[in-house]
Design a protein around this motif. Structure first.
Motif, PDB file in Angstrom:
ATOM      1  N   CYS A 125      42.790  32.992  26.466  1.00  0.00           N
ATOM      2  CA  CYS A 125      43.875  33.671  27.134  1.00  0.00           C
ATOM      3  C   CYS A 125      45.066  33.652  26.269  1.00  0.00           C
ATOM      4  O   CYS A 125      45.664  34.823  26.215  1.00  0.00           O
ATOM      5  CB  CYS A 125      44.202  33.135  28.461  1.00  0.00           C
ATOM      6  SG  CYS A 125      43.080  33.559  29.924  1.00  0.00           S
ATOM      7  N   HIS A 135      43.581  42.730  29.025  1.00  0.00           N
ATOM      8  CA  HIS A 135      42.350  41.864  30.045  1.00  0.00           C
ATOM      9  C   HIS A 135      41.720  41.089  29.274  1.00  0.00           C
ATOM     10  O   HIS A 135      41.219  41.276  27.991  1.00  0.00           O
ATOM     11  CB  HIS A 135      41.520  43.032  30.773  1.00  0.00           C
ATOM     12  CG  HIS A 135      42.531  43.833  31.573  1.00  0.00           C
ATOM     13  ND1 HIS A 135      43.285  44.804  31.232  1.00  0.00           N
ATOM     14  CD2 HIS A 135      42.690  43.846  33.144  1.00  0.00           C
ATOM     15  CE1 HIS A 135      43.908  45.561  31.893  1.00  0.00           C
ATOM     16  NE2 HIS A 135      43.673  44.844  33.135  1.00  0.00           N
ATOM     17  N   THR A 150      34.237  36.747  34.741  1.00  0.00           N
ATOM     18  CA  THR A 150      35.583  36.343  35.016  1.00  0.00           C
ATOM     19  C   THR A 150      36.568  37.537  34.348  1.00  0.00           C
ATOM     20  O   THR A 150      36.410  37.858  33.332  1.00  0.00           O
ATOM     21  CB  THR A 150      36.090  35.049  34.721  1.00  0.00           C
ATOM     22  OG1 THR A 150      35.130  34.182  35.215  1.00  0.00           O
ATOM     23  CG2 THR A 150      37.596  34.598  34.898  1.00  0.00           C
ATOM     24  N   SER A 152      40.503  38.611  34.034  1.00  0.00           N
ATOM     25  CA  SER A 152      41.962  38.053  33.865  1.00  0.00           C
ATOM     26  C   SER A 152      42.850  39.302  33.349  1.00  0.00           C
ATOM     27  O   SER A 152      42.568  39.800  32.449  1.00  0.00           O
ATOM     28  CB  SER A 152      41.783  36.719  33.300  1.00  0.00           C
ATOM     29  OG  SER A 152      43.388  36.348  33.343  1.00  0.00           O
ATOM     30  N   HIS A 153      43.886  39.688  34.130  1.00  0.00           N
ATOM     31  CA  HIS A 153      44.843  40.456  33.785  1.00  0.00           C
ATOM     32  C   HIS A 153      45.804  39.574  32.869  1.00  0.00           C
ATOM     33  O   HIS A 153      46.380  38.526  33.655  1.00  0.00           O
ATOM     34  CB  HIS A 153      45.484  40.922  34.879  1.00  0.00           C
ATOM     35  CG  HIS A 153      46.639  42.017  34.446  1.00  0.00           C
ATOM     36  ND1 HIS A 153      47.777  42.020  34.979  1.00  0.00           N
ATOM     37  CD2 HIS A 153      46.540  43.162  33.584  1.00  0.00           C
ATOM     38  CE1 HIS A 153      48.502  42.883  34.318  1.00  0.00           C
ATOM     39  NE2 HIS A 153      47.743  43.546  33.620  1.00  0.00           N
ATOM     40  N   GLY A 164      48.465  37.831  35.280  1.00  0.00           N
ATOM     41  CA  GLY A 164      47.377  37.709  36.631  1.00  0.00           C
ATOM     42  C   GLY A 164      47.242  38.902  37.272  1.00  0.00           C
ATOM     43  O   GLY A 164      47.971  40.240  37.009  1.00  0.00           O
ATOM     44  N   THR A 166      43.471  36.845  38.412  1.00  0.00           N
ATOM     45  CA  THR A 166      42.374  36.244  37.694  1.00  0.00           C
ATOM     46  C   THR A 166      41.172  36.647  39.013  1.00  0.00           C
ATOM     47  O   THR A 166      41.433  36.029  40.050  1.00  0.00           O
ATOM     48  CB  THR A 166      42.369  34.995  37.262  1.00  0.00           C
ATOM     49  OG1 THR A 166      43.321  35.247  36.098  1.00  0.00           O
ATOM     50  CG2 THR A 166      40.959  34.908  36.361  1.00  0.00           C
ATOM     51  N   GLN A 284      42.781  34.656  42.110  1.00  0.00           N
ATOM     52  CA  GLN A 284      43.706  33.580  41.602  1.00  0.00           C
ATOM     53  C   GLN A 284      45.114  34.306  41.124  1.00  0.00           C
ATOM     54  O   GLN A 284      44.951  35.316  40.389  1.00  0.00           O
ATOM     55  CB  GLN A 284      43.000  32.731  40.714  1.00  0.00           C
ATOM     56  CG  GLN A 284      43.807  31.494  40.272  1.00  0.00           C
ATOM     57  CD  GLN A 284      43.333  30.635  39.272  1.00  0.00           C
ATOM     58  OE1 GLN A 284      43.325  30.974  38.097  1.00  0.00           O
ATOM     59  NE2 GLN A 284      42.757  29.487  39.687  1.00  0.00           N
ATOM     60  N   THR A 287      46.778  33.606  35.177  1.00  0.00           N
ATOM     61  CA  THR A 287      45.710  33.616  34.278  1.00  0.00           C
ATOM     62  C   THR A 287      44.763  32.599  34.731  1.00  0.00           C
ATOM     63  O   THR A 287      45.239  31.700  35.844  1.00  0.00           O
ATOM     64  CB  THR A 287      46.260  33.655  32.910  1.00  0.00           C
ATOM     65  OG1 THR A 287      47.136  32.446  32.600  1.00  0.00           O
ATOM     66  CG2 THR A 287      46.778  34.895  32.374  1.00  0.00           C
ATOM     67  N   PHE A 288      43.619  32.420  34.033  1.00  0.00           N
ATOM     68  CA  PHE A 288      42.730  31.417  34.486  1.00  0.00           C
ATOM     69  C   PHE A 288      43.188  29.958  34.364  1.00  0.00           C
ATOM     70  O   PHE A 288      43.812  29.667  33.295  1.00  0.00           O
ATOM     71  CB  PHE A 288      41.275  31.598  33.426  1.00  0.00           C
ATOM     72  CG  PHE A 288      40.178  30.804  33.691  1.00  0.00           C
ATOM     73  CD1 PHE A 288      39.281  31.136  34.767  1.00  0.00           C
ATOM     74  CD2 PHE A 288      40.188  29.357  33.174  1.00  0.00           C
ATOM     75  CE1 PHE A 288      38.402  30.251  35.162  1.00  0.00           C
ATOM     76  CE2 PHE A 288      38.958  28.712  33.653  1.00  0.00           C
ATOM     77  CZ  PHE A 288      38.102  28.865  34.558  1.00  0.00           C
TER      78      PHE A 288
END
Length: 302
Positions: A125, A135, A150, A152-153, A164, A166, A284, A287-288
């Motif tokens: 990330c 992304h 998965t 994630s933005h 995010g 995610t 979520q 981010t992750f």
């Protein structure tokens, strides 16, 4: 009496009972009026008998429009920013996963593959964000079959300065292009996007997250459409090309004989692939981060 004769007699009685019931329904409907006839003829399905979700919202709701006009994905839907996606896999992926990635690269413009090696998702990330990726997609697998995705933005929102969200999806029924009978070949044109049946508050958010990985200035010359169809919490992903075929002389003559109007062409769909199904497991903030991240929504087993 033989068993076959008994069964034949039973079938005749059943057919006669159905006929009597049909005549009775038609007589009742005739007394009640034509509108009731149409209502009675409507078949019962899982969808039209499903209880309405309390979180369902209209796409024209002023509150929803105001939220979506200023959310994390607004720059992509207004085409002021182009998505740039990094895709990677779990450590030591199988060869079959690369066929799926190759199909995704043809389906999603600006999708760049980087090998996972031994880096953690948090490190990836950070790497992707520093290189202007918007992304991150991470694919997981079990027994050489893709079973998780998965998304994630990575771009920070102007108001909150937080990246995010995610989302993690379970992936099933993956069929790559080469395994789809009579499939077509993708071209480099930007496809049109069809987000269907994302009607709840959560559905709107997930639909916009999935829609943000595509540019929104479709090149209609390519006649390619990517569809995300949500039905009973399963998201079916397909890619098609719509084709216009000119009608042959036999079809034209038949139309003239029957004095039926209509377009001079036939329209059909050709599947391009890949074909797979998603089911959301959790959403979520940021981010992750599975340890300290805050969950907007998480699937709970009933």
């Amino acid at each position: 009496m033989k068993r076959s004769e008994q069964y034949g007699k039973y079938l005749q009685q059943k057919k006669a009972a159905r006929k009597d019931a049909k005549l009775k329904r038609e007589k009742e409907a005739e007394e009640l009026g034509e509108d009731v006839i149409k209502a009675k003829k409507e078949p019962r399905t899982l969808e039209n008998t499903r209880e309405l979700e309390p979180t369902m919202v209209s796409s024209e709701d002023p509150e929803v429009l105001a939220d979506e006009g200023d959310d994390e994905f607004a720059p992509y839907f207004s085409s002021t920013e182009k998505p740039k996606i990094l895709i990677t896999t779990r450590p030591f992926p199988s060869q079959s996963l690369f066929y799926f990635i190759a199909d995704l690269q043809k389906m999603i413009p600006s999708l760049h593959f980087y090998p996972r090696k031994k880096f953690s998702i948090k490190e990836i990330c950070h790497f992707a964000s520093n290189r202007n990726f918007t992304h991150l997609i991470v694919l997981s697998e079990k027994s050489k079959v893709c079973n998780g995705l998965t998304l994630s933005h990575l771009r920070k929102h102007d108001d909150t300065a937080i990246a995010g969200p995610t989302a993690f999806f379970k992936v099933s029924n993956v069929i790559t292009s080469k395994d789809i009978p009579h499939h077509g070949s993708q071209t480099s044109h930007i496809p049109e996007l069809n987000l269907h049946n994302f009607g709840t508050r959560l559905g709107h958010r997930i639909g916009r997250l999935l829609g943000s990985i595509f540019p929104h200035d479709a090149q209609f010359k390519g006649r390619q459409v990517v569809s995300f169809h949500n039905q009973r919490d399963y998201i079916f992903v397909r890619q098609h090309r719509y084709i216009f075929d000119e009608k042959n002389d036999k079809q034209k003559n038949k139309m003239m004989e029957q004095k039926v109007g209509g377009p001079p062409v036939n329209t059909r769909l050709q599947e391009l692939g890949p074909r797979f199904t998603l089911r959301l497991r959790w959403l979520q903030e940021g981010t992750f981060d599975t340890k300290n991240g805050q969950y907007e929504w998480i699937h709970k087993r009933k």
